[in-house]
Design a protein around this motif. Structure first.
Motif, mmCIF file in Angstrom:
data_model
loop_
_atom_site.group_PDB
_atom_site.id
_atom_site.type_symbol
_atom_site.label_atom_id
_atom_site.label_comp_id
_atom_site.label_asym_id
_atom_site.label_seq_id
_atom_site.Cartn_x
_atom_site.Cartn_y
_atom_site.Cartn_z
ATOM 1 N N VAL A 125 -10.725 -3.666 0.184
ATOM 2 C CA VAL A 125 -11.063 -3.663 -1.244
ATOM 3 C C VAL A 125 -10.875 -5.062 -1.822
ATOM 4 C CG1 VAL A 125 -10.435 -2.725 -3.506
ATOM 5 C CG2 VAL A 125 -10.488 -1.227 -1.492
ATOM 6 N N PHE A 126 -9.779 -5.712 -1.439
ATOM 7 C CA PHE A 126 -9.515 -7.097 -1.866
ATOM 8 C C PHE A 126 -10.686 -8.008 -1.493
ATOM 9 C CE2 PHE A 126 -8.064 -11.335 -0.593
ATOM 10 C CZ PHE A 126 -7.399 -11.777 -1.730
ATOM 11 N N GLN A 127 -11.144 -7.915 -0.245
ATOM 12 C CA GLN A 127 -12.245 -8.762 0.217
ATOM 13 C C GLN A 127 -13.512 -8.510 -0.595
ATOM 14 O OE1 GLN A 127 -11.706 -11.155 2.237
ATOM 15 N NE2 GLN A 127 -9.779 -10.578 3.194
ATOM 16 N N THR A 128 -13.772 -7.256 -0.923
ATOM 17 C CA THR A 128 -14.940 -6.916 -1.735
ATOM 18 C C THR A 128 -14.840 -7.545 -3.124
ATOM 19 O OG1 THR A 128 -15.298 -4.814 -0.579
ATOM 20 C CG2 THR A 128 -16.233 -5.015 -2.797
ATOM 21 N N ASN A 166 -9.092 -19.793 -4.456
ATOM 22 C CA ASN A 166 -10.466 -19.942 -4.938
ATOM 23 C C ASN A 166 -10.996 -18.568 -5.299
ATOM 24 O OD1 ASN A 166 -12.406 -18.874 -2.735
ATOM 25 N ND2 ASN A 166 -10.948 -20.134 -1.574
ATOM 26 N N ASP A 167 -12.172 -18.532 -5.914
ATOM 27 C CA ASP A 167 -12.656 -17.299 -6.525
ATOM 28 C C ASP A 167 -13.506 -16.432 -5.614
ATOM 29 O OD1 ASP A 167 -11.438 -17.853 -9.026
ATOM 30 O OD2 ASP A 167 -13.060 -19.237 -9.519
ATOM 31 N N THR A 168 -13.725 -16.840 -4.370
ATOM 32 C CA THR A 168 -14.623 -16.069 -3.505
ATOM 33 C C THR A 168 -13.985 -15.579 -2.215
ATOM 34 O OG1 THR A 168 -15.438 -18.110 -2.463
ATOM 35 C CG2 THR A 168 -16.671 -17.273 -4.357
ATOM 36 N N GLU A 169 -12.779 -16.048 -1.908
ATOM 37 C CA GLU A 169 -12.110 -15.579 -0.696
ATOM 38 C C GLU A 169 -10.602 -15.745 -0.833
ATOM 39 O OE1 GLU A 169 -13.519 -17.871 2.559
ATOM 40 O OE2 GLU A 169 -12.706 -19.758 1.825
ATOM 41 N N GLY A 170 -9.872 -15.025 0.029
ATOM 42 C CA GLY A 170 -8.420 -15.061 -0.053
ATOM 43 C C GLY A 170 -7.804 -16.249 0.662
ATOM 44 N N ALA A 171 -6.711 -16.749 0.108
ATOM 45 C CA ALA A 171 -5.902 -17.787 0.760
ATOM 46 C C ALA A 171 -4.583 -17.140 1.182
ATOM 47 C CB ALA A 171 -5.630 -18.934 -0.201
ATOM 48 N N ARG A 180 -10.238 -15.163 -16.993
ATOM 49 C CA ARG A 180 -9.910 -15.559 -15.621
ATOM 50 C C ARG A 180 -8.673 -14.816 -15.119
ATOM 51 N NH1 ARG A 180 -8.941 -21.928 -14.467
ATOM 52 N NH2 ARG A 180 -9.484 -22.052 -12.273
ATOM 53 N N GLY A 181 -8.662 -14.498 -13.815
ATOM 54 C CA GLY A 181 -7.534 -13.758 -13.282
ATOM 55 C C GLY A 181 -7.190 -14.126 -11.857
ATOM 56 N N LEU A 182 -6.177 -13.456 -11.311
ATOM 57 C CA LEU A 182 -5.734 -13.619 -9.933
ATOM 58 C C LEU A 182 -5.714 -12.249 -9.265
ATOM 59 C CD1 LEU A 182 -2.626 -15.959 -10.502
ATOM 60 C CD2 LEU A 182 -4.925 -16.667 -9.809
ATOM 61 N N ILE A 183 -6.100 -12.195 -7.993
ATOM 62 C CA ILE A 183 -6.078 -10.954 -7.221
ATOM 63 C C ILE A 183 -5.191 -11.180 -5.998
ATOM 64 C CG2 ILE A 183 -7.483 -9.152 -6.157
ATOM 65 C CD1 ILE A 183 -9.928 -10.443 -7.520
ATOM 66 N N ILE A 184 -4.299 -10.242 -5.722
ATOM 67 C CA ILE A 184 -3.324 -10.373 -4.633
ATOM 68 C C ILE A 184 -3.331 -9.096 -3.806
ATOM 69 C CG2 ILE A 184 -0.858 -10.610 -4.087
ATOM 70 C CD1 ILE A 184 -0.593 -12.108 -6.810
ATOM 71 N N THR A 185 -3.218 -9.227 -2.486
ATOM 72 C CA THR A 185 -3.027 -8.055 -1.643
ATOM 73 C C THR A 185 -1.941 -8.303 -0.597
ATOM 74 O OG1 THR A 185 -4.078 -6.415 -0.195
ATOM 75 C CG2 THR A 185 -4.795 -8.703 0.074
ATOM 76 N N GLY A 186 -1.158 -7.267 -0.328
ATOM 77 C CA GLY A 186 -0.181 -7.301 0.761
ATOM 78 C C GLY A 186 -0.669 -6.497 1.952
ATOM 79 N N LYS A 187 -1.938 -6.048 1.890
ATOM 80 C CA LYS A 187 -2.551 -5.269 2.984
ATOM 81 C C LYS A 187 -1.716 -4.032 3.315
ATOM 82 C CE LYS A 187 -4.536 -9.449 5.085
ATOM 83 N NZ LYS A 187 -4.626 -10.261 6.334
ATOM 84 N N GLY A 188 -1.558 -3.164 2.340
ATOM 85 C CA GLY A 188 -0.718 -1.979 2.522
ATOM 86 C C GLY A 188 0.668 -2.245 1.968
ATOM 87 N N TYR A 189 1.689 -1.726 2.663
ATOM 88 C CA TYR A 189 3.059 -2.036 2.238
ATOM 89 C C TYR A 189 3.258 -3.539 2.354
ATOM 90 C CZ TYR A 189 4.526 2.810 1.819
ATOM 91 O OH TYR A 189 4.669 4.120 1.404
ATOM 92 N N PRO A 190 3.668 -4.208 1.278
ATOM 93 C CA PRO A 190 3.648 -5.675 1.247
ATOM 94 C C PRO A 190 4.771 -6.334 2.038
ATOM 95 C CG PRO A 190 4.567 -4.832 -0.788
ATOM 96 C CD PRO A 190 4.087 -3.631 -0.012
ATOM 97 N N LEU A 214 -2.553 -12.147 0.881
ATOM 98 C CA LEU A 214 -3.623 -13.049 0.460
ATOM 99 C C LEU A 214 -3.684 -13.097 -1.065
ATOM 100 C CD1 LEU A 214 -6.434 -11.683 2.831
ATOM 101 C CD2 LEU A 214 -5.167 -13.826 3.158
ATOM 102 N N VAL A 215 -4.151 -14.230 -1.590
ATOM 103 C CA VAL A 215 -4.354 -14.370 -3.026
ATOM 104 C C VAL A 215 -5.730 -14.980 -3.268
ATOM 105 C CG1 VAL A 215 -3.187 -16.634 -3.073
ATOM 106 C CG2 VAL A 215 -3.446 -15.307 -5.193
ATOM 107 N N CYS A 216 -6.421 -14.474 -4.277
ATOM 108 C CA CYS A 216 -7.751 -14.959 -4.648
ATOM 109 C C CYS A 216 -7.720 -15.378 -6.108
ATOM 110 C CB CYS A 216 -8.776 -13.846 -4.411
ATOM 111 S SG CYS A 216 -10.445 -14.201 -5.013
ATOM 112 N N GLY A 217 -8.317 -16.523 -6.417
ATOM 113 C CA GLY A 217 -8.371 -17.003 -7.793
ATOM 114 C C GLY A 217 -8.056 -18.473 -7.872
#
Length: 298
Positions: free
Chosen positions: A133-136, A100-105, A150-160, A81-84
């Motif tokens: 943590v990403f969702q928070t 977007n800035d409030t949830e992951g795509a 401004r920034g970007l947040i990315i998660t692979g939910k553990g090992y990506p 997922l990516v947020c931003g």
């Protein structure tokens, strides 16, 4: 072709598994219909037993033939997922995936992405180990926090997965060097190993390292050694397990890690303590604003 799954043992099962994967690869190429590793696994769960068997076989066969999975019309299943709102992913189909800035795509697989557009005012990228943590951080709007650029947040939910690694690697290649790409992982050997996969690539996919590794990734935190300065008492840290110890020793011996990483692993082994991201509780955003702000000021 059917295989005598119940009677297949040892090397016979291994050969049956390999030829079944080759059969599905051949079908995907001839029919022109992409298949995922998960598709292949579910077509014969009795034979494969575990999804990891298919994953390893696809990667091993690609390396043996000196091909990428895309050449064999095999896709990885995306989970990242990516947020931003500073990122737009333009797809081959003509569609767009906008952050977007409030949830992951969801991050599309690399084969579906034609190009990226990154807003000029994006100043940092944060790669987060854990989905929760990403969702928070999305909910608290860290990507457009008033005290940060401004920034970007990315998660692979553990090992990506491959798609997440490819996005991070692409951003590392495209963005100016002044923009830091930072990792937020548990302060334990497994968190650091996850970050190492983003930075150096994985052994299983060494043949695709150039496309998937992002050497610019830096270890932002959490670091057990620094948490007392953020109000976390030593007693709040968790004891390391035997598996943690084995993983730390393995990383120290087998990976060419930055000095900072080696020091942190050595401290864990000496103190017998580790830190999870959640130990920061309600102070996580303040911690990240301070840490990211320091990186931007360097």
């Amino acid at each position: 072709m059917r295989y005598p799954v119940k009677r297949a043992t040892g090397s016979a099962r291994a050969f049956a598994q390999m030829f079944k994967v080759l059969e599905h690869m051949h079908e995907a190429i001839v029919d022109g219909v992409p298949a995922t590793k998960r598709d292949i696994y579910y077509k014969d769960t009795l034979l494969f037993k575990k999804q990891k068997v298919v994953d390893n076989l696809v990667d091993d066969l690609a390396a043996t033939f000196e091909l990428e999975r895309a050449d064999m019309n095999i896709r990885a299943t995306s989970k990242g997922l990516v947020c931003g709102s500073g990122l737009v992913m333009h797809l081959v189909s003509g569609e767009q995936v906008r952050g977007n800035d409030t949830e992951g795509a969801f991050i599309p697989v690399g084969e579906d992405i034609k190009s990226y557009t990154v807003a000029e005012d994006v100043e940092w990228v944060l790669v987060v180990e854990k989905d929760a943590v990403f969702q928070t951080l999305c909910r608290l709007r860290l990507a457009d926090h008033p005290d940060l650029a401004r920034g970007l947040i990315i998660t692979g939910k553990g090992y990506p997965d491959v798609a997440t690694r490819q996005l991070v690697a692409t951003l590392a290649a495209l963005l100016p060097r002044r923009i830091p790409i930072l990792g937020l992982v548990d302060g334990d050997p497994y968190g650091m190993d996850i970050l190492a996969v983003y930075k150096y690539g994985s052994r299983a996919m060494k043949h695709e390292e150039e496309k998937l590794a992002a050497p610019r990734v830096k270890y932002l935190g959490v670091l057990a050694s620094e948490l007392t300065s953020f109000g976390v008492h030593h007693d709040a840290l968790l004891p390391i397990s035997m598996n943690d110890e084995k993983k730390a020793l393995s990383m120290l011996m087998s990976r060419d890690l930055p000095v900072k990483w080696k020091k942190e692993l050595s401290r864990m082994l000496h103190s017998r303590r580790k830190a999870e991201i959640e130990v920061l509780e309600g102070g996580l955003v303040e911690y990240l604003v301070a840490k990211i702000g320091n990186k931007l000021g360097e």
